[in-house]
Design an enzyme around this catalytic site. Sequence first.
Site: not given
Length: 149
Positions: A9, A49, A112, A126
């Site tokens: 991320k 998401y 995270n 995904e």
Amino acid sequence: MERTFVAVKPDGVQRQLVGEILWRFESKGFKLVGLKLIHPSRELAENHYDVHRERPFFGSLVEFITSGPVVAMVWEGYGVVASARKMIGATNPLTSEPGTIRGDFGVNIGRNLIHGSDAVETAQKEIALWFKDDELVSWEPTIKPWLYE
């Protein structure tokens, strides 16, 4: 053999942890078959998401993942989905075990560092969302006989 989707991320990219994360998956013996640096669009983030769309934190997830570059990866290996989840650690870095990516480098649940598919079916969705078929490379590592019976 199965495949999983893993993404470093924006916080992991900004903290320059991409090489460390790649090293951990390579050292485990998994095969990298897809890799790209991408600044995700809002549409991609919302699709990624989608399972959380009705939850109160959906907007903040989308905002964060689109806030900077993401390193998207596809890894292949026996049991790679479950193994990657163990290597990544619990969602909350404060409860992640030492030795996991989040346990070693994470500080806050909202930052995270990394995403990993939670099931084979999720991984397939995904991977298709983040990669075109021609962006994935099939190859045989010479080390394979030293990893698998």
